[in-house]
Design a protein around this motif. Structure first.
Motif, mmCIF file in Angstrom:
data_model
loop_
_atom_site.group_PDB
_atom_site.id
_atom_site.type_symbol
_atom_site.label_atom_id
_atom_site.label_comp_id
_atom_site.label_asym_id
_atom_site.label_seq_id
_atom_site.Cartn_x
_atom_site.Cartn_y
_atom_site.Cartn_z
ATOM 1 N N PHE A 14 0.813 -1.208 0.000
ATOM 2 C CA PHE A 14 0.000 0.000 0.000
ATOM 3 C C PHE A 14 0.856 1.271 0.000
ATOM 4 O O PHE A 14 0.559 2.244 -0.691
ATOM 5 C CB PHE A 14 -0.947 -0.025 1.200
ATOM 6 C CG PHE A 14 -1.769 1.217 1.358
ATOM 7 C CD1 PHE A 14 -2.636 1.621 0.356
ATOM 8 C CD2 PHE A 14 -1.675 1.988 2.507
ATOM 9 C CE1 PHE A 14 -3.399 2.782 0.493
ATOM 10 C CE2 PHE A 14 -2.432 3.133 2.654
ATOM 11 C CZ PHE A 14 -3.287 3.539 1.650
ATOM 12 N N CYS A 25 -10.629 3.440 2.264
ATOM 13 C CA CYS A 25 -10.178 4.764 1.849
ATOM 14 C C CYS A 25 -10.723 5.058 0.456
ATOM 15 O O CYS A 25 -10.436 4.340 -0.500
ATOM 16 C CB CYS A 25 -8.653 4.862 1.846
ATOM 17 S SG CYS A 25 -8.117 6.467 1.219
ATOM 18 N N LYS A 76 -10.063 7.576 -1.467
ATOM 19 C CA LYS A 76 -9.037 8.008 -2.419
ATOM 20 C C LYS A 76 -8.235 6.812 -2.935
ATOM 21 O O LYS A 76 -8.006 6.675 -4.124
ATOM 22 C CB LYS A 76 -8.075 9.016 -1.776
ATOM 23 C CG LYS A 76 -6.894 9.322 -2.680
ATOM 24 C CD LYS A 76 -6.053 10.476 -2.192
ATOM 25 C CE LYS A 76 -4.763 10.614 -2.998
ATOM 26 N NZ LYS A 76 -4.969 10.952 -4.408
ATOM 27 N N HIS A 77 -7.792 5.979 -2.009
ATOM 28 C CA HIS A 77 -6.898 4.893 -2.415
ATOM 29 C C HIS A 77 -7.628 3.617 -2.826
ATOM 30 O O HIS A 77 -6.987 2.663 -3.277
ATOM 31 C CB HIS A 77 -5.891 4.620 -1.297
ATOM 32 C CG HIS A 77 -4.894 5.733 -1.138
ATOM 33 N ND1 HIS A 77 -4.789 6.497 -0.002
ATOM 34 C CD2 HIS A 77 -3.998 6.228 -2.022
ATOM 35 C CE1 HIS A 77 -3.850 7.413 -0.193
ATOM 36 N NE2 HIS A 77 -3.353 7.273 -1.399
ATOM 37 N N CYS A 105 -7.593 7.904 6.894
ATOM 38 C CA CYS A 105 -6.516 7.123 6.258
ATOM 39 C C CYS A 105 -5.181 7.689 6.743
ATOM 40 O O CYS A 105 -4.958 8.896 6.675
ATOM 41 C CB CYS A 105 -6.622 7.234 4.745
ATOM 42 S SG CYS A 105 -5.201 6.579 3.835
ATOM 43 N N CYS A 159 -3.490 9.531 3.490
ATOM 44 C CA CYS A 159 -4.035 10.697 2.786
ATOM 45 C C CYS A 159 -4.928 11.554 3.679
ATOM 46 O O CYS A 159 -5.404 12.610 3.261
ATOM 47 C CB CYS A 159 -4.783 10.280 1.533
ATOM 48 S SG CYS A 159 -6.281 9.344 1.846
HETATM 49 ZN ZN LIG Z 1 -6.025 7.066 1.710
#
Ligand SMILES: [Zn+2]
Length: 711
Positions: free
Chosen positions: A86, A177, A179-180, A352, A355
């Motif tokens: 990750f 998350c 975003k991820h 997260c 981020c």
């Molecule tokens: Zn994230």
């Protein structure tokens, strides 16, 4: 040979390292005195270059390794690099964003290959940096976390866990998350204090408080505390509720988890989007509906699958969370459903750790590891002293965490890593190292949490190098205290599970590196010390000494350019003192006996002192008190040997001095100097090797394989 007058580490450090490496002396000796000594290097992430925190582990581990090698033990320091799943995704995703490319639209194989190339380039740079810092590790045994041999072992472990009932697939509420686009383990969640509006909204006859207005479409109950007098009449009954998308009925349940002091004492239950609500549903499965997913993986409202013909729902469908919350609040006010708003409600939010986006809990099928049975064995091993923590306070923290451990979600929805060795065909599941031969099976697309493989690093690496029998359990695990749970605890659990033995006998945890004002180093503060830049300016020895001096296990490591400069001066002192010694020994000097009876009182005194210093230093190094060891030999060398002894013996070398006395003093001088540079070698390997190489009486090819005087 004469030592050049001016001390220039940049002129000899690289060359010395090349000679050491070419000599083969970084490999463990076949025979050795006493127990073999082994350190597995914490594999740096192959997604960037080394920072000063890495220089700390290089310094401390290299001190240990050089010390035990000189003591004659067969010594292995096994280097490696981690794929860092990750974390590497985060770095690479940023890189792609800068290039205007989208991580999520690149085909899986292409993306994997790109990241592979990226990590291999970084890894090569990092290896050069480790060399530059003087790491005397055995490069012939270096391992990368995605080497086929390592992957095979990791898959075998998972299969064993599945067969033993320790690995299972479960549908749970997990941390997501947006975003991820992946789930994260509980350890990767950062809890942050945030200020948000707290909305008091009407649910039929009840007013309840919530921050998350946007999840209300997925509510399946209202919950109150069982003893709350205010709501007794509603418990177990359905109430009729006006909502923005029409009338509905919702049940009121009683659950101990509800805090009567929060808001009005009544809360909405949204099992699909809140872990606490999910647990409430688990306890009331017979009474209320289960998770109703109304937010998608991108953090957008997803209403039409539940309310396909609802015109009002269309307005909110597709809105992002923040926007949806605002619109819903306005609409509820207009509809008279908003009682009041507390604009400054402070609460803790799960974000997260990379981020800082608020995590959106999701209910997903994931692979979990049952941790309680593994934790019980790990705690037992530590209680029995099979693993000892150099700093005791970490043992308490370790126990506290393991006692409260929960199952570990090891599935990650990312490309980079070891793909989970599971195949599906319809409802069937196959777990194994290799794919089933029949047609129709599709492999799991998720990869393992990177810590699942690094948790197996000590035995996995040693098994692939053929050193398992000799070096497992290893002697010491030295790493940063911040990864005690992420890594150290998991290595103990997985090591015990797979091999039946602990992976290491001692745990040495170092602290965080801080600047002279004790501030954490960060790019935004501009106080970051680049270890390689420092090495260019002051030499690796100076940085190493600065990182160990005044720093005890587990405590913050305070470092500044001034401190590094001061230790460059010390390295310079070693250089100049050695020049003086060699000048006075002459090119034809041959080590011989010291006539103690005829020795001067000055000579006798220094011989006693070097003996004492050696004993103390050895004790400190055996006890992992590296800073005390460094200070002991530093003080002796600078203040007793250089400032005092070298001054006091000057008359013995003056013109017209008695030849016999001079010869005796030469022997004492040589003996004390040689012992000193041996003692200094683990800390400042380059300058000590350089002066040894130019000494008229060196007895081995390298100082690094000389005998430790106190043995
Ligand atoms: Zn994230």
């Amino acid at each position: 040979m004469d030592l050049p007058k001016v001390f220039k580490p940049e002129e000899f450090e690289l060359e010395i390292y090349k000679q050491w490496e070419a000599s083969g002396n970084f490999s463990p000796s076949k025979d050795g005195k006493g127990e073999p000594f082994c350190v597995i290097m914490p594999p740096p992430n192959s997604n960037g270059s080394l920072h000063v925190g890495h220089a700390v582990f290089v310094t401390l581990e290299d001190i240990m390794v050089r010390f035990h090698r000189m003591k004659g033990q067969s010594t292995l320091w096994l280097p490696g690099a981690d794929h860092a799943g990750f974390e590497t995704q985060v770095v690479y995703q940023k890189k792609l964003e800068k290039e205007g490319r989208n991580w999520f639209t690149i085909p899986r194989e292409e993306l994997y290959q790109e990241i592979w190339d990226f990590t291999q380039t970084n890894k090569a740079v990092m290896e050069g940096q480790l060399r530059r810092l003087g790491a005397s590790c055995d490069w012939s045994k270096e391992r990368f976390a995605l080497d086929p041999g390592i992957v095979k072992i990791v898959n075998q472990t998972f299969k064993k866990m599945y067969d033993d009932g320790l690995a299972y697939r479960g549908e749970r509420i997990v941390n997501w998350c947006v975003k991820h686009q992946t789930t994260l383990s509980d350890l990767e969640v950062k809890h942050e204090e945030k200020e948000d509006p707290l909305y008091f909204i009407k649910y039929g006859p009840i007013t309840l408080a919530t921050v998350r207005l946007e999840t209300k479409f997925g509510d399946t109950a209202i919950a109150v505390h069982p003893d709350d007098e205010r709501y007794q009449q509603y418990i177990g009954k359905e109430v009729e509720v006006d909502t923005l998308i029409g009338k509905t009925k919702i049940k009121v349940i009683a659950d101990e988890a509800v805090d009567p002091a929060f808001g009005t004492g009544a809360v909405k239950v949204t099992p699909a989007h809140d872990p606490i609500d999910y647990d409430i549903w688990q306890r009331h499965k017979n009474e209320i509906p289960g998770p109703m997913i109304v937010i998608d993986q991108f953090g957008k409202l997803d209403l039409l699958k539940h309310f396909p013909d609802n015109e009002a729902a269309k307005k909110y469908h597709g809105l992002k969370i923040a926007e949806a919350r605002k619109v819903i609040a306005e609409d509820m006010e207009k509809a008279g459903l908003m009682v009041k708003i507390d604009p400054t409600y402070k609460h803790s939010v799960a974000t997260c750790y990379k981020c800082s986006n608020v995590l959106e809990p999701r209910v997903l099928p994931q692979w979990f590891i049952k941790m309680k049975p593994l934790a019980a064995k790990a705690m037992e091993a530590v209680r029995k002293g099979e693993v000892k923590f150099v700093t005791e306070r970490f043992e308490k923290i370790f126990f506290h965490w393991l006692e409260n451990i929960r199952d570990w979600n090891v599935s990650r929805q990312i490309v980079w890593g070891i793909r989970i060795p599971v195949w599906y065909k319809g409802e069937e599941i196959y777990v194994g190292e290799v794919a089933p031969t029949e047609e129709g099976w599709a492999q799991e697309t998720d990869v393992f949490d990177t810590w699942f493989s690094s948790g197996q690093w000590p035995f996995a690496t040693l098994k692939t190098t053929g050193d398992f029998e000799k070096f497992y359990p290893t002697t010491v695990m030295e790493t940063g205290w911040d990864i005690l749970f992420f890594w150290v605890a998991r290595m103990i659990m997985l090591g015990l599970y797979v091999t039946g033995e602990v992976p290491f006998k001692h745990v040495y945890l170092h602290g965080l590196v801080r600047d002279k004002d004790r501030q954490k180093m960060s790019k935004s503060k501009g106080n970051v010390i680049d270890p390689l830049g420092v090495v260019e300016n002051y030499g690796a020895d100076a940085l190493r000494m600065a990182l160990v001096f005044g720093v005890s296990a587990g405590n913050d490591i305070v470092i500044s350019e001034d401190k590094i400069r001061a230790h460059r001066n010390f390295a310079n002192k070693i250089w100049n003192a050695s020049r003086f010694v060699m000048m006075n020994l002459g090119d034809n000097f041959i080590p011989g006996q010291i006539d103690l009876e005829k020795a001067s009182s000055t000579d006798k005194a220094i011989l006693v002192r070097i003996e004492e210093v050696g004993k103390t230093l050895t004790k400190h190094l055996d006890n992992f008190d590296f800073h005390l060891g460094a200070e002991e030999i530093y003080q002796f060398f600078w203040h007793e040997f250089c400032d005092k002894y070298l001054e006091e013996i000057k008359p013995a070398f003056a013109e017209g001095a008695a030849e016999k006395a001079k010869v005796n003093t030469q022997q004492v001088l040589f003996k004390v100097w040689l012992a000193s540079i041996k003692y200094l070698h683990p800390f400042v390997p380059f300058v000590t090797e350089a002066v040894y190489q130019m000494s008229p009486a060196k007895q081995k090819e390298f100082l690094m394989i000389e005998d430790w005087p106190q043995n």
